[in-house]
Design an enzyme around this catalytic site. Structure first.
Site, PDB file in Angstrom:
ATOM      1  N   ARG A 154       0.824  -1.222   0.000  1.00  0.00           N
ATOM      2  CA  ARG A 154       0.000   0.000   0.000  1.00  0.00           C
ATOM      3  C   ARG A 154       0.852   1.264   0.000  1.00  0.00           C
ATOM      4  O   ARG A 154       0.488   2.250   0.639  1.00  0.00           O
ATOM      5  CB  ARG A 154      -0.946   0.035   1.212  1.00  0.00           C
ATOM      6  CG  ARG A 154      -2.044  -0.994   1.188  1.00  0.00           C
ATOM      7  CD  ARG A 154      -3.181  -0.545   0.263  1.00  0.00           C
ATOM      8  NE  ARG A 154      -4.110  -1.639   0.052  1.00  0.00           N
ATOM      9  CZ  ARG A 154      -5.235  -1.799   0.749  1.00  0.00           C
ATOM     10  NH1 ARG A 154      -5.586  -0.926   1.645  1.00  0.00           N
ATOM     11  NH2 ARG A 154      -6.025  -2.822   0.488  1.00  0.00           N
ATOM     12  N   ARG A 204      -3.819   6.519   0.368  1.00  0.00           N
ATOM     13  CA  ARG A 204      -4.391   7.730   0.973  1.00  0.00           C
ATOM     14  C   ARG A 204      -3.454   8.544   1.855  1.00  0.00           C
ATOM     15  O   ARG A 204      -3.721   9.707   2.118  1.00  0.00           O
ATOM     16  CB  ARG A 204      -5.634   7.344   1.783  1.00  0.00           C
ATOM     17  CG  ARG A 204      -6.841   7.131   0.901  1.00  0.00           C
ATOM     18  CD  ARG A 204      -7.951   6.459   1.654  1.00  0.00           C
ATOM     19  NE  ARG A 204      -7.562   5.102   2.019  1.00  0.00           N
ATOM     20  CZ  ARG A 204      -8.363   4.208   2.554  1.00  0.00           C
ATOM     21  NH1 ARG A 204      -9.601   4.532   2.831  1.00  0.00           N
ATOM     22  NH2 ARG A 204      -7.942   2.992   2.832  1.00  0.00           N
ATOM     23  N   ARG A 214      -7.752  11.151  -6.019  1.00  0.00           N
ATOM     24  CA  ARG A 214      -8.948  10.433  -5.548  1.00  0.00           C
ATOM     25  C   ARG A 214     -10.151  11.355  -5.363  1.00  0.00           C
ATOM     26  O   ARG A 214     -11.293  10.902  -5.345  1.00  0.00           O
ATOM     27  CB  ARG A 214      -8.638   9.730  -4.210  1.00  0.00           C
ATOM     28  CG  ARG A 214      -8.246   8.298  -4.328  1.00  0.00           C
ATOM     29  CD  ARG A 214      -9.365   7.375  -4.783  1.00  0.00           C
ATOM     30  NE  ARG A 214     -10.076   6.778  -3.665  1.00  0.00           N
ATOM     31  CZ  ARG A 214     -11.364   6.881  -3.470  1.00  0.00           C
ATOM     32  NH1 ARG A 214     -12.119   7.595  -4.289  1.00  0.00           N
ATOM     33  NH2 ARG A 214     -11.937   6.264  -2.451  1.00  0.00           N
ATOM     34  N   ASP A 218      -6.258  -3.728  -7.443  1.00  0.00           N
ATOM     35  CA  ASP A 218      -6.795  -4.295  -6.209  1.00  0.00           C
ATOM     36  C   ASP A 218      -6.979  -5.792  -6.383  1.00  0.00           C
ATOM     37  O   ASP A 218      -7.285  -6.251  -7.495  1.00  0.00           O
ATOM     38  CB  ASP A 218      -8.129  -3.645  -5.830  1.00  0.00           C
ATOM     39  CG  ASP A 218      -8.466  -3.932  -4.373  1.00  0.00           C
ATOM     40  OD1 ASP A 218      -8.058  -3.137  -3.513  1.00  0.00           O
ATOM     41  OD2 ASP A 218      -9.087  -4.981  -4.095  1.00  0.00           O
ATOM     42  N   TYR A 276     -13.870 -12.826   0.815  1.00  0.00           N
ATOM     43  CA  TYR A 276     -14.665 -11.651   0.416  1.00  0.00           C
ATOM     44  C   TYR A 276     -15.937 -12.070  -0.303  1.00  0.00           C
ATOM     45  O   TYR A 276     -17.015 -11.519  -0.069  1.00  0.00           O
ATOM     46  CB  TYR A 276     -13.845 -10.702  -0.476  1.00  0.00           C
ATOM     47  CG  TYR A 276     -12.889  -9.857   0.339  1.00  0.00           C
ATOM     48  CD1 TYR A 276     -13.367  -8.795   1.105  1.00  0.00           C
ATOM     49  CD2 TYR A 276     -11.531 -10.129   0.376  1.00  0.00           C
ATOM     50  CE1 TYR A 276     -12.511  -8.029   1.879  1.00  0.00           C
ATOM     51  CE2 TYR A 276     -10.667  -9.365   1.142  1.00  0.00           C
ATOM     52  CZ  TYR A 276     -11.163  -8.316   1.896  1.00  0.00           C
ATOM     53  OH  TYR A 276     -10.324  -7.564   2.663  1.00  0.00           O
TER      54      TYR A 276
HETATM   55  O1  CP3 Z   1       0.038  -1.897  -2.320  1.00  0.00           O
HETATM   56  C1  CP3 Z   1      -0.213  -1.053  -3.207  1.00  0.00           C
HETATM   57  O2  CP3 Z   1       0.176   0.132  -3.138  1.00  0.00           O
HETATM   58  C2  CP3 Z   1      -0.900  -1.494  -4.448  1.00  0.00           C
HETATM   59  C3  CP3 Z   1      -2.298  -1.293  -4.498  1.00  0.00           C
HETATM   60  C4  CP3 Z   1      -3.196  -2.211  -3.710  1.00  0.00           C
HETATM   61  C5  CP3 Z   1      -4.507  -1.845  -3.347  1.00  0.00           C
HETATM   62  N1  CP3 Z   1      -5.111  -2.928  -2.789  1.00  0.00           N
HETATM   63  C6  CP3 Z   1      -5.124  -0.534  -3.581  1.00  0.00           C
HETATM   64  C7  CP3 Z   1      -6.209  -0.125  -2.672  1.00  0.00           C
HETATM   65  C8  CP3 Z   1      -3.003  -3.520  -3.292  1.00  0.00           C
HETATM   66  C9  CP3 Z   1      -1.757  -4.408  -3.374  1.00  0.00           C
HETATM   67  C10 CP3 Z   1      -4.225  -3.962  -2.718  1.00  0.00           C
HETATM   68  C11 CP3 Z   1      -4.423  -5.331  -2.226  1.00  0.00           C
HETATM   69  C12 CP3 Z   1      -5.609  -5.615  -1.419  1.00  0.00           C
HETATM   70  N2  CP3 Z   1      -6.884  -5.155  -1.582  1.00  0.00           N
HETATM   71  C13 CP3 Z   1      -5.638  -6.548  -0.369  1.00  0.00           C
HETATM   72  C14 CP3 Z   1      -4.476  -7.397   0.067  1.00  0.00           C
HETATM   73  C15 CP3 Z   1      -3.540  -6.611   0.865  1.00  0.00           C
HETATM   74  C16 CP3 Z   1      -4.027  -6.271   2.234  1.00  0.00           C
HETATM   75  O3  CP3 Z   1      -4.134  -5.082   2.495  1.00  0.00           O
HETATM   76  O4  CP3 Z   1      -4.261  -7.210   2.986  1.00  0.00           O
HETATM   77  C17 CP3 Z   1      -6.938  -6.588   0.147  1.00  0.00           C
HETATM   78  C18 CP3 Z   1      -7.421  -7.418   1.313  1.00  0.00           C
HETATM   79  C19 CP3 Z   1      -7.721  -5.717  -0.646  1.00  0.00           C
HETATM   80  C20 CP3 Z   1      -9.182  -5.470  -0.544  1.00  0.00           C
HETATM   81  C21 CP3 Z   1      -9.449  -4.061  -0.239  1.00  0.00           C
HETATM   82  N3  CP3 Z   1      -9.265  -3.021  -1.125  1.00  0.00           N
HETATM   83  C22 CP3 Z   1      -9.922  -3.519   0.961  1.00  0.00           C
HETATM   84  C23 CP3 Z   1     -10.232  -4.324   2.201  1.00  0.00           C
HETATM   85  C24 CP3 Z   1     -10.057  -2.136   0.776  1.00  0.00           C
HETATM   86  C25 CP3 Z   1     -10.605  -1.126   1.727  1.00  0.00           C
HETATM   87  C26 CP3 Z   1      -9.574  -0.822   2.705  1.00  0.00           C
HETATM   88  C27 CP3 Z   1      -9.653   0.539   3.255  1.00  0.00           C
HETATM   89  O5  CP3 Z   1      -8.653   0.836   3.909  1.00  0.00           O
HETATM   90  O6  CP3 Z   1     -10.617   1.269   3.026  1.00  0.00           O
HETATM   91  C28 CP3 Z   1      -9.598  -1.832  -0.510  1.00  0.00           C
HETATM   92  C29 CP3 Z   1      -9.514  -0.489  -1.096  1.00  0.00           C
HETATM   93  C30 CP3 Z   1      -8.155  -0.094  -1.568  1.00  0.00           C
HETATM   94  N4  CP3 Z   1      -7.383  -0.804  -2.422  1.00  0.00           N
HETATM   95  C31 CP3 Z   1      -7.489   1.116  -1.243  1.00  0.00           C
HETATM   96  C32 CP3 Z   1      -6.256   1.093  -1.935  1.00  0.00           C
HETATM   97  C33 CP3 Z   1      -5.162   2.128  -1.968  1.00  0.00           C
HETATM   98  C34 CP3 Z   1      -8.051   2.202  -0.367  1.00  0.00           C
HETATM   99  C35 CP3 Z   1      -7.884   3.506  -1.057  1.00  0.00           C
HETATM  100  C36 CP3 Z   1      -9.033   4.301  -1.484  1.00  0.00           C
HETATM  101  O7  CP3 Z   1     -10.209   4.118  -1.119  1.00  0.00           O
HETATM  102  O8  CP3 Z   1      -8.693   5.224  -2.245  1.00  0.00           O
END
Ligand code: CP3
Length: 359
Positions: A41, A45, A54, A89, A166
């Site tokens: 990540r 944000r 965003r 994602d 999920y």
């Molecule tokens: O790591 C990176 O910078 C690459 C981008 C990336 C995202 N998601 C962007 C994202 C990666 C590698 C992921 C993987 C991901 N997504 C995982 C596995 C890694 C982990 O964190 O365990 C999981 C479980 C997800 C599913 C997911 N996507 C969730 C649970 C959420 C909401 C989380 C939250 O904090 O709100 C997301 C949204 C998401 N994917 C964001 C980002 C940067 C949040 C950003 C936003 O809303 O702009």
């Protein structure tokens, strides 16, 4: 006219030799000038330039427009990281498979029709990556062009257990009760779901490598919910099938999970050039158990980035000390960067890791 420095071929060579490949070298357990560092990540944000973008686009819009995904992927370069991870994602493949979802404000992902029975699993499509995920492959090609060899690009996918959780829970979950209920009560349906997800993930990772990813990471973020016995019975065969096949492509494959202290050996046996360790597993202990024939990645607690810098950097020193300067350590967090993290602390960690680990 001949330049002072020789032919264009030589200049091209200069570009190649100046590529920062310490991340790839560490994955292969080769000596490095200092420990490579990147963050899960790392584009997100906590960065003002991400928040600015965003404000104009949704998360899915950014993922689906290769120009925007590329722009975000490259944003963390200013922090001095040794690799970029593609902005995408893990849930993206679910949509073309037939399970639509959205990112609801403040709630995280919401699956529109969570899986409750076998007939829904039977209807899921095993898609080819080009069918429905072409925009991810286009973003990889564009990132590679824009990076122009500065640092390697990491592609990724979610592992089948984490994706299944999920699909079944419909979103985030505390106890994974619905997931485990299906797993225990209808193992045949469970294995069908895991096989379908595994086929998609395996093909998707191969396609990402073909599109230019220099390494790939398999995110099994929630697999630490399982006992070792259940992991071996319900998950390991599927993950092994993915990893053993993707490793044949010849690029490093990172096998990541959290809460995996009791799963390290079976996860290692499933595969991975690099094994992820979270902050609950001391690197010394984890690496010994995984075996020194693998590289390891980790493992600072992401919440330490909120601590005063002297405390934060002391813990960075501890992680480096536990890795003991052994070839094959990639510095990372034990999980992703949290949204409110101060950027200057992330930058301080990068600089400190490079400085303190210089050989
Ligand atoms: O790591 C990176 O910078 C690459 C981008 C990336 C995202 N998601 C962007 C994202 C990666 C590698 C992921 C993987 C991901 N997504 C995982 C596995 C890694 C982990 O964190 O365990 C999981 C479980 C997800 C599913 C997911 N996507 C969730 C649970 C959420 C909401 C989380 C939250 O904090 O709100 C997301 C949204 C998401 N994917 C964001 C980002 C940067 C949040 C950003 C936003 O809303 O702009």
């Amino acid at each position: 006219m001949l330049s002072l420095f020789g032919s264009p071929e030589r200049d091209a060579h200069r570009i190649t030799t100046s590529m920062n490949d310490r991340f790839l070298r560490a994955c292969r357990r080769e000596p490095v000038d200092c420990t490579p560092v990147w963050f899960m990540r790392q584009a997100g944000r906590y960065m003002p330039e991400y928040r600015e973008l965003r404000a104009k686009y949704t998360l899915l819009e950014i993922c689906k427009k290769p120009e925007l995904a590329t722009q975000v992927t490259l944003q963390p370069l200013r922090l001095g990281v040794d690799a970029c991870i593609l902005f995408a994602d893990i849930l993206l493949p679910l949509e073309p498979m037939g399970a639509s979802f959205e990112f609801a404000k403040g709630e995280g992902p919401v699956i529109h029709q969570p899986i409750e029975n076998r007939s829904q699993i039977e209807k899921l499509r095993v898609i080819e990556p080009h069918e429905g995920l072409g925009y991810v492959l286009d973003a990889i090609a564009m990132c590679k062009r824009e990076l122009n060899g500065r640092v390697p690009l990491i592609g990724f996918a979610g592992a089948p257990f984490t994706l299944a959780s999920y699909l079944i829970e419909g979103g985030k979950s505390a106890h994974f009760a619905k997931t485990k209920r299906l797993m225990y009560s209808d193992p045949e349906a469970w294995h069908l779901l895991m096989s379908k997800l595994s086929d998609v993930v395996r093909l998707y990772l191969h396609a990402q490598i073909k599109a230019g990813a220099d390494a790939v990471q398999l995110f099994d973020s929630w697999v630490g919910q399982l006992s070792a016995a259940d992991y071996c019975e319900y998950v390991q065969p599927h993950v092994r099938g993915i990893l053993q096949d993707v490793m044949k492509a010849g690029v490093p494959v990172i096998h990541f999970g959290t809460g995996t202290y009791s799963l390290l050996e079976p996860m290692r046996d499933a595969g991975g050039t690099v094994i992820g360790l979270d902050w609950r597993t001391p690197i010394e202990d984890g690496w010994r158990r995984v075996g020194y024939d693998r590289a390891v990645q980790g493992n600072l607690d992401p919440t330490l980035l909120f601590a005063p810098q002297p405390v934060l950097l002391k813990h960075v020193d501890r992680v480096l000390a536990e890795a003991g300067g052994r070839a094959g350590h990639i510095f990372n967090l034990g999980h992703g960067i949290l949204p409110e993290t101060p950027v200057e602390n992330v930058q301080a960690v990068v600089e400190h890791v490079h400085k303190m680990s210089a050989r």
